[in-house]
Write a protein that holds these residues in place. Structure first.
Motif, PDB file in Angstrom:
ATOM      1  N   ILE A  98     -29.097  11.468  59.062  1.00 44.32           N
ATOM      2  CA  ILE A  98     -28.221  12.022  60.089  1.00 44.32           C
ATOM      3  C   ILE A  98     -28.178  13.518  59.861  1.00 44.32           C
ATOM      4  N   THR A  99     -28.811  14.254  60.750  1.00 51.02           N
ATOM      5  CA  THR A  99     -28.913  15.698  60.569  1.00 51.02           C
ATOM      6  C   THR A  99     -28.203  16.482  61.666  1.00 51.02           C
ATOM      7  N   ASP A 100     -27.514  15.799  62.581  1.00 50.37           N
ATOM      8  CA  ASP A 100     -26.797  16.502  63.650  1.00 50.37           C
ATOM      9  C   ASP A 100     -25.639  17.288  63.054  1.00 50.37           C
ATOM     10  N   SER A 101     -25.472  18.508  63.532  1.00 44.26           N
ATOM     11  CA  SER A 101     -24.327  19.302  63.081  1.00 44.26           C
ATOM     12  C   SER A 101     -23.229  19.313  64.135  1.00 44.26           C
ATOM     13  N   SER A 102     -23.304  18.385  65.074  1.00 48.17           N
ATOM     14  CA  SER A 102     -22.287  18.301  66.115  1.00 48.17           C
ATOM     15  C   SER A 102     -21.142  17.399  65.659  1.00 48.17           C
ATOM     16  N   GLU A 103     -20.111  17.362  66.444  1.00 49.05           N
ATOM     17  CA  GLU A 103     -18.967  16.493  66.156  1.00 49.05           C
ATOM     18  C   GLU A 103     -19.390  15.032  66.167  1.00 49.05           C
ATOM     19  N   ARG A 104     -20.237  14.656  67.097  1.00 45.59           N
ATOM     20  CA  ARG A 104     -20.724  13.271  67.175  1.00 45.59           C
ATOM     21  C   ARG A 104     -21.577  12.937  65.948  1.00 45.59           C
ATOM     22  N   GLY A 105     -22.374  13.864  65.455  1.00 43.17           N
ATOM     23  CA  GLY A 105     -23.168  13.641  64.255  1.00 43.17           C
ATOM     24  C   GLY A 105     -22.293  13.425  63.032  1.00 43.17           C
ATOM     25  N   ARG A 106     -21.200  14.189  62.946  1.00 45.82           N
ATOM     26  CA  ARG A 106     -20.271  13.997  61.838  1.00 45.82           C
ATOM     27  C   ARG A 106     -19.581  12.643  61.935  1.00 45.82           C
ATOM     28  N   ASP A 107     -19.223  12.239  63.141  1.00 41.64           N
ATOM     29  CA  ASP A 107     -18.617  10.918  63.319  1.00 41.64           C
ATOM     30  C   ASP A 107     -19.592   9.813  62.943  1.00 41.64           C
ATOM     31  N   ARG A 108     -20.844   9.954  63.320  1.00 42.11           N
ATOM     32  CA  ARG A 108     -21.849   8.951  62.947  1.00 42.11           C
ATOM     33  C   ARG A 108     -22.026   8.891  61.439  1.00 42.11           C
ATOM     34  N   PHE A 109     -21.965  10.043  60.776  1.00 40.43           N
ATOM     35  CA  PHE A 109     -22.075  10.071  59.318  1.00 40.43           C
ATOM     36  C   PHE A 109     -20.893   9.357  58.675  1.00 40.43           C
ATOM     37  N   ILE A 110     -19.683   9.615  59.159  1.00 40.74           N
ATOM     38  CA  ILE A 110     -18.496   8.932  58.633  1.00 40.74           C
ATOM     39  C   ILE A 110     -18.620   7.428  58.855  1.00 40.74           C
ATOM     40  N   GLY A 111     -19.086   7.023  60.028  1.00 42.77           N
ATOM     41  CA  GLY A 111     -19.270   5.602  60.312  1.00 42.77           C
ATOM     42  C   GLY A 111     -20.306   4.966  59.412  1.00 42.77           C
ATOM     43  N   HIS A 112     -21.404   5.678  59.190  1.00 45.69           N
ATOM     44  CA  HIS A 112     -22.480   5.171  58.342  1.00 45.69           C
ATOM     45  C   HIS A 112     -22.004   5.001  56.902  1.00 45.69           C
ATOM     46  N   VAL A 113     -21.368   6.008  56.354  1.00 48.30           N
ATOM     47  CA  VAL A 113     -20.884   5.947  54.980  1.00 48.30           C
ATOM     48  C   VAL A 113     -19.778   4.898  54.852  1.00 48.30           C
ATOM     49  N   SER A 114     -18.894   4.815  55.832  1.00 53.10           N
ATOM     50  CA  SER A 114     -17.818   3.821  55.789  1.00 53.10           C
ATOM     51  C   SER A 114     -18.370   2.406  55.802  1.00 53.10           C
ATOM     52  N   LEU A 115     -19.373   2.169  56.627  1.00 50.75           N
ATOM     53  CA  LEU A 115     -19.962   0.837  56.698  1.00 50.75           C
ATOM     54  C   LEU A 115     -20.641   0.472  55.380  1.00 50.75           C
ATOM     55  N   LEU A 116     -21.346   1.406  54.780  1.00 49.83           N
ATOM     56  CA  LEU A 116     -21.973   1.134  53.483  1.00 49.83           C
ATOM     57  C   LEU A 116     -20.925   0.909  52.390  1.00 49.83           C
ATOM     58  N   LEU A 117     -19.823   1.654  52.420  1.00 45.05           N
ATOM     59  CA  LEU A 117     -18.748   1.432  51.456  1.00 45.05           C
ATOM     60  C   LEU A 117     -18.070   0.087  51.670  1.00 45.05           C
ATOM     61  N   CYS A 118     -17.984  -0.359  52.930  1.00 48.11           N
ATOM     62  CA  CYS A 118     -17.418  -1.683  53.209  1.00 48.11           C
ATOM     63  C   CYS A 118     -18.291  -2.778  52.605  1.00 48.11           C
ATOM     64  N   VAL A 119     -19.607  -2.650  52.757  1.00 48.12           N
ATOM     65  CA  VAL A 119     -20.518  -3.643  52.178  1.00 48.12           C
ATOM     66  C   VAL A 119     -20.409  -3.641  50.658  1.00 48.12           C
ATOM     67  N   LEU A 120     -20.391  -2.461  50.063  1.00 47.68           N
ATOM     68  CA  LEU A 120     -20.282  -2.345  48.607  1.00 47.68           C
ATOM     69  C   LEU A 120     -18.955  -2.915  48.107  1.00 47.68           C
ATOM     70  N   SER A 121     -17.862  -2.642  48.800  1.00 46.12           N
ATOM     71  CA  SER A 121     -16.549  -3.132  48.382  1.00 46.12           C
ATOM     72  C   SER A 121     -16.441  -4.643  48.523  1.00 46.12           C
ATOM     73  N   ALA A 122     -17.023  -5.202  49.583  1.00 46.44           N
ATOM     74  CA  ALA A 122     -17.008  -6.665  49.742  1.00 46.44           C
ATOM     75  C   ALA A 122     -17.806  -7.326  48.620  1.00 46.44           C
ATOM     76  N   ALA A 123     -18.937  -6.741  48.264  1.00 48.92           N
ATOM     77  CA  ALA A 123     -19.728  -7.284  47.148  1.00 48.92           C
ATOM     78  C   ALA A 123     -18.951  -7.161  45.837  1.00 48.92           C
ATOM     79  N   ALA A 124     -18.233  -6.074  45.656  1.00 49.67           N
ATOM     80  CA  ALA A 124     -17.445  -5.892  44.438  1.00 49.67           C
ATOM     81  C   ALA A 124     -16.323  -6.922  44.347  1.00 49.67           C
TER      82      ALA A 124
END
Length: 138
Positions: A98-124
């Motif tokens: 994710i290389t967008d420097s727009s507001e939508r790119g930042r939102d996509r980054f937050i969504g991407h990281v949040s989803l990966l943290l959700c998977v990691l936390s469920a596994a934990a």
């Protein structure tokens, strides 16, 4: 909006108008899933320690309490994952760039990281529940 890439989806509201804590543009969604895991981890070990100290060496009864807390935690994490996908546009691609420097790119980054943290936390949480299911004594 200066650039075409800065346009937001139709349901976007500025953070000042947000009535919810986990809303578009909020970073609380990043820490929510690991916090649920941490609370489950501490609660599981406190329940097991108190049970072993006060009642006896058998973990047959508290294992179901720990498993129920695990199911509740995983359900909350799945709910957070759905928020990360819907509001933030998170997708489950590990090597997505994710290389967008727009507001939508930042939102996509937050969504991407949040989803990966959700998977990691469920596994934990699953790995926290497994010892309680395997071992029957303290």
């Amino acid at each position: 909006m200066r650039h075409e890439s800065d346009k937001q989806p139709g349901d976007f509201r500025p953070p000042g108008d947000a009535p919810r804590v986990i809303d578009q543009g909020s970073v609380w969604i990043l820490v929510a899933a690991p916090t649920i895991w941490a609370v489950h981890f501490v609660a599981s070990y406190v329940i097991a320690a108190v049970w072993c100290a006060k009642v006896g060496p058998s973990l047959v009864e508290p294992r179901w309490i720990i498993a129920l807390l695990g199911l509740i935690g995983i359900a909350l994490i799945v709910w957070l994952g759905r928020i990360a996908m819907r509001r933030y546009g998170g997708i489950f691609l590990v090597f997505e760039e994710i290389t967008d420097s727009s507001e939508r790119g930042r939102d996509r980054f937050i969504g991407h990281v949040s989803l990966l943290l959700c998977v990691l936390s469920a596994a934990a949480i699953l790995f926290t529940v497994i010892p309680g299911m395997v071992f029957s004594t303290c």
